[in-house]
Scaffold this motif. Structure first.
Motif, mmCIF file in Angstrom:
data_model
loop_
_atom_site.group_PDB
_atom_site.id
_atom_site.type_symbol
_atom_site.label_atom_id
_atom_site.label_comp_id
_atom_site.label_asym_id
_atom_site.label_seq_id
_atom_site.Cartn_x
_atom_site.Cartn_y
_atom_site.Cartn_z
ATOM 1 N N LYS A 86 6.564 10.549 0.781
ATOM 2 C CA LYS A 86 6.486 9.405 1.877
ATOM 3 C C LYS A 86 5.914 10.231 2.955
ATOM 4 N N GLU A 87 6.163 11.333 3.274
ATOM 5 C CA GLU A 87 5.722 11.983 4.608
ATOM 6 C C GLU A 87 4.056 12.957 3.997
ATOM 7 N N ILE A 88 3.371 12.877 3.225
ATOM 8 C CA ILE A 88 2.654 13.191 3.124
ATOM 9 C C ILE A 88 1.406 11.841 2.851
ATOM 10 N N ALA A 89 1.774 10.701 2.722
ATOM 11 C CA ALA A 89 1.663 9.249 2.579
ATOM 12 C C ALA A 89 1.274 8.729 3.900
ATOM 13 N N HIS A 90 2.169 8.963 4.687
ATOM 14 C CA HIS A 90 2.419 9.240 6.514
ATOM 15 C C HIS A 90 1.477 9.684 6.489
ATOM 16 N N ASN A 91 1.266 10.885 6.737
ATOM 17 C CA ASN A 91 0.207 11.636 6.882
ATOM 18 C C ASN A 91 -1.709 10.641 6.785
ATOM 19 N N ILE A 92 -1.221 10.763 5.515
ATOM 20 C CA ILE A 92 -2.766 9.793 5.347
ATOM 21 C C ILE A 92 -3.135 8.414 5.964
ATOM 22 N N GLU A 93 -1.958 7.759 6.097
ATOM 23 C CA GLU A 93 -2.436 6.394 6.525
ATOM 24 C C GLU A 93 -2.208 6.908 8.152
ATOM 25 N N TYR A 94 -1.821 8.031 8.821
ATOM 26 C CA TYR A 94 -1.941 8.357 10.395
ATOM 27 C C TYR A 94 -3.172 9.318 10.160
ATOM 28 N N GLY A 95 -3.486 10.151 9.540
ATOM 29 C CA GLY A 95 -5.305 10.021 9.227
ATOM 30 C C GLY A 95 -6.513 8.381 9.310
ATOM 31 N N GLU A 96 -5.781 8.339 8.578
ATOM 32 C CA GLU A 96 -7.255 7.045 7.906
ATOM 33 C C GLU A 96 -7.036 5.943 9.462
#
Length: 73
Positions: A10-20
């Motif tokens: 979940k944290e990684i997915a959130h980081n990816i969304e934030y990065g995008e």
């Protein structure tokens, strides 16, 4: 163990969304900057180059996050 893995995903997915989101914002900013550049405005060209480097750094970070997410699966 599964709970930890789930939390990390979940944290990684959130980081990816934030990065995008950051990447899209940087691209839009660079596009707007490109619209106002004129041959005699070297300062704006330097700003654009800086933005392009920011985009590249964001893309690299996003790529690393995607890879980490794929490893966690």
């Amino acid at each position: 163990m599964a709970t930890l893995r789930s939390a990390l995903q979940k944290e990684i997915a959130h980081n990816i969304e934030y990065g995008e989101a950051i990447l899209v914002a940087l691209k839009l900013k660079a596009e707007r900057q490109l619209e106002v550049i004129a041959p005699d405005q070297q300062g704006n060209l330097l700003v654009l180059c800086g933005l392009m480097l920011d985009i590249q750094a964001a893309q690299e970070k996003l790529s690393r996050e995607r890879w980490r997410l794929s490893v966690c699966r």
